[in-house]
Write an enzyme that holds these catalytic residues in place. Structure first.
Site, PDB file in Angstrom:
ATOM      1  N   PRO A   1       0.829  -1.205   0.000  1.00  0.00           N
ATOM      2  CG  PRO A   1       0.144  -0.882   2.219  1.00  0.00           C
ATOM      3  CD  PRO A   1       0.912  -1.824   1.336  1.00  0.00           C
TER       4      PRO A   1
ATOM      5  NE  ARG B   1      -4.210   6.579  -4.489  1.00  0.00           N
ATOM      6  CZ  ARG B   1      -3.893   7.465  -5.431  1.00  0.00           C
ATOM      7  NH1 ARG B   1      -4.064   8.751  -5.220  1.00  0.00           N
ATOM      8  NH2 ARG B   1      -3.421   7.077  -6.598  1.00  0.00           N
TER       9      ARG B   1
ATOM     10  NE  ARG C   1      -3.230  12.282  -6.536  1.00  0.00           N
ATOM     11  CZ  ARG C   1      -4.519  12.237  -6.396  1.00  0.00           C
ATOM     12  NH1 ARG C   1      -5.168  13.217  -5.781  1.00  0.00           N
ATOM     13  NH2 ARG C   1      -5.214  11.233  -6.847  1.00  0.00           N
TER      14      ARG C   1
ATOM     15  CE1 TYR D   1      -2.339  10.097 -12.320  1.00  0.00           C
ATOM     16  CE2 TYR D   1      -1.798  11.540 -10.496  1.00  0.00           C
ATOM     17  CZ  TYR D   1      -1.472  10.489 -11.329  1.00  0.00           C
ATOM     18  OH  TYR D   1      -0.288   9.843 -11.133  1.00  0.00           O
TER      19      TYR D   1
ATOM     20  CB  CYS E   1       3.289  31.117 -16.927  1.00  0.00           C
ATOM     21  SG  CYS E   1       3.789  32.491 -15.910  1.00  0.00           S
ATOM     22  CD  GLU E   2       1.441  24.769 -18.679  1.00  0.00           C
ATOM     23  OE1 GLU E   2       0.796  24.354 -19.651  1.00  0.00           O
ATOM     24  OE2 GLU E   2       2.656  25.027 -18.708  1.00  0.00           O
TER      25      GLU E   2
ATOM     26  CE1 TYR F   1       2.059   7.343  -6.073  1.00  0.00           C
ATOM     27  CE2 TYR F   1      -0.018   7.206  -4.884  1.00  0.00           C
ATOM     28  CZ  TYR F   1       1.108   6.595  -5.412  1.00  0.00           C
ATOM     29  OH  TYR F   1       1.279   5.248  -5.264  1.00  0.00           O
TER      30      TYR F   1
END
Ligand SMILES: *Cc1c(COP(=O)(O)O)cnc(C)c1O
Length: 434
Positions: free
Chosen positions: A285, A287, A323, A327, A357-358, A386
């Site tokens: 495990p 997460r 994330r 995701y 800047c995105e 993560y």
């Protein structure tokens, strides 16, 4: 729209109902260490570990924490004290594990692209076993072990080719055609080869079907396929078999409506697997142990309105927590100081975005947040897994510090990167060669 999950280790208390990690106000950490900052609760990690351990009581098993979820030495030390082993996917993770006090025997080495130097390091460290993901890798391990006069313990990572229904396709790994594991119809041949090569010993079978699993069918169907494979093997190939590695993937909730993993149901699958195989289990495990043990504390820099949308611009973004952008993951957002009732009633729907800047640089979209003003602190929840490990220096941003809390104490376990760190490996004039 979604909302937040506050675990027992992150709760509001005190006069002004401020958000705490265990006994420590998050605002105090932000004032001392600055923002953005990751804060981890050691109590929450212990709680999750003990829950899993408790559910698996009576089943012969080892818990090998998947280091890639959060590889901070401070977090690794907490897990080592609990008695966990580790599951690593690179030589860098081996280095970290050894620094945190794990021994080779505590280590299972997974990963689809192990290099020769990494295999050599792992052999010399005496890892418990390698999870082998291709015939080529098996032959490489055999050759490298032979150079050192060693016998390498190996488990075959089988792709059980089960359909996995995780929230994002990037977290599915055990389906047909994925790059992970050995295709099911080749696994028997590779297992046989392992028994023929002189410098490897076949000690286990392994799978890892995906991440954020709440349903037990992928585990059940995967185990069934691994057991079928054991049956196919001649007794000489089974002689040294000791481990059945079920991989990781146990889910955690990120939102109040998310399904929770039923540890009792998982334990039932594990118990049947151990009984019918006669093997000891390994669970990996990541997460599950750390995700809800961490928050990212960020300060609001500005607010603005553009194209009919309200933006809250924070000092953390995709460089600290990828994330949401990578995701489309949901993370709860909480004000660190409790808003007043009137503010809650007039809450706005906002996008919480970072300074990068995105356009994909956001932490939370369309979230109802009570009158957030520049200078306010926000806690981005479920940021223990993560998160820091995926942080980058994009836009030449310095990686944030990591802080561990234990009861009423907190301490920095990773310093904030300095300006010098940003350019430490660089030079303006090339080291020319001809
Ligand atoms: C990522 C990974 C894990 C951990 O997955 P979680 O979803 O974090 O539990 C376990 N084993 C292997 C081989 C992995 O690659």
């Amino acid at each position: 729209m979604g909302s937040s999950i506050l675990t027992a280790s992150f709760r509001r208390s005190g006069e002004n109902n401020a958000l705490h990690c265990e006994g420590v106000p998050l605002a105090r950490i932000a004032e001392t260490v600055g923002t953005p900052v990751f804060v981890y609760s050691s109590a929450e990690i212990r709680l999750q570990y003990e829950k899993l351990k408790g559910a698996l009581e009576g089943i012969p098993h080892r818990i090998h924490y998947s280091v890639k979820a959060n590889s901070s030495l401070g977090v690794l030390a907490v897990l080592r004290e609990l008695g966990a082993g580790v599951d690593i996917v690179s030589g860098g993770e081996l280095h970290r594990a050894l620094l945190a006090g794990f021994t080779g025997d505590d280590v299972v080495f997974s990963g689809v692209g192990k290099t020769a130097p990494e295999i050599r390091e792992a052999l010399r460290a005496g890892v418990r076993f390698f999870n082998v993901e291709s015939e080529g890798e098996l032959r490489a391990i055999d050759a490298l072990a032979s150079e050192d006069g060693l016998i390498a313990p190996v488990a075959i990572r089988v792709n059980p080719e089960v359909d996995v229904d995780t929230p994002h396709e990037y977290t599915r790994t055990g389906g047909r055609g994925h790059k992970f594991g050995i295709p099911y119809d080749e696994a028997e041949a590779v297992a046989l080869l392992a028994t023929e090569l002189a410098n490897v010993r076949l000690v286990g079978l392994d799978m890892h079907v995906g991440s954020q699993l709440t349903r037990m069918e992928p585990y059940e169907r995967g185990v069934a396929r691994l057991l079928d494979l054991v049956e196919l093997l001649p007794s000489r190939a089974r002689a040294d078999l000791r481990w059945l590695d079920l991989g990781g993937g146990l889910a955690v909730p990120y939102d109040v409506d998310d399904d929770k993993v039923d540890l009792g149901a998982f334990a039932a699958v594990a118990r049947r697997a151990a009984r019918s195989s006669g093997l000891e289990l390994v669970i990996e495990p990541g997460r599950f142990l750390v995700a809800n043990a961490g928050v990212l504390v960020t300060r609001v820099l500005y607010r603005k309105r553009s194209g009919g949308k309200d933006y809250v611009i924070a000092d953390a973004g995709m460089t600290e927590l990828l994330r949401p952008s990578h995701y489309h993951a949901h993370h709860g957002v909480e004000r660190v100081e409790e808003p007043h009732r009137a503010e809650i009633e007039t809450a706005d729907v906002v996008d919480v975005v970072g300074p990068v800047c995105e356009s994909g640089d956001f932490l939370a979209l369309d979230r109802k947040l009570a009158s957030v003003e520049p200078g306010d602190l926000l806690a981005i929840l479920s940021a223990g897994a993560y998160a820091y490990v995926m942080a980058s220096n994009y836009n030449s941003r310095q990686k944030p510090p990591e802080v561990l809390v234990d009861g009423n104490r907190f301490g920095v376990v990773t310093d904030r990167e300095t300006r010098d760190d940003l350019t430490r490996l660089e030079r303006t004039v090339p080291a020319w060669r001809e």
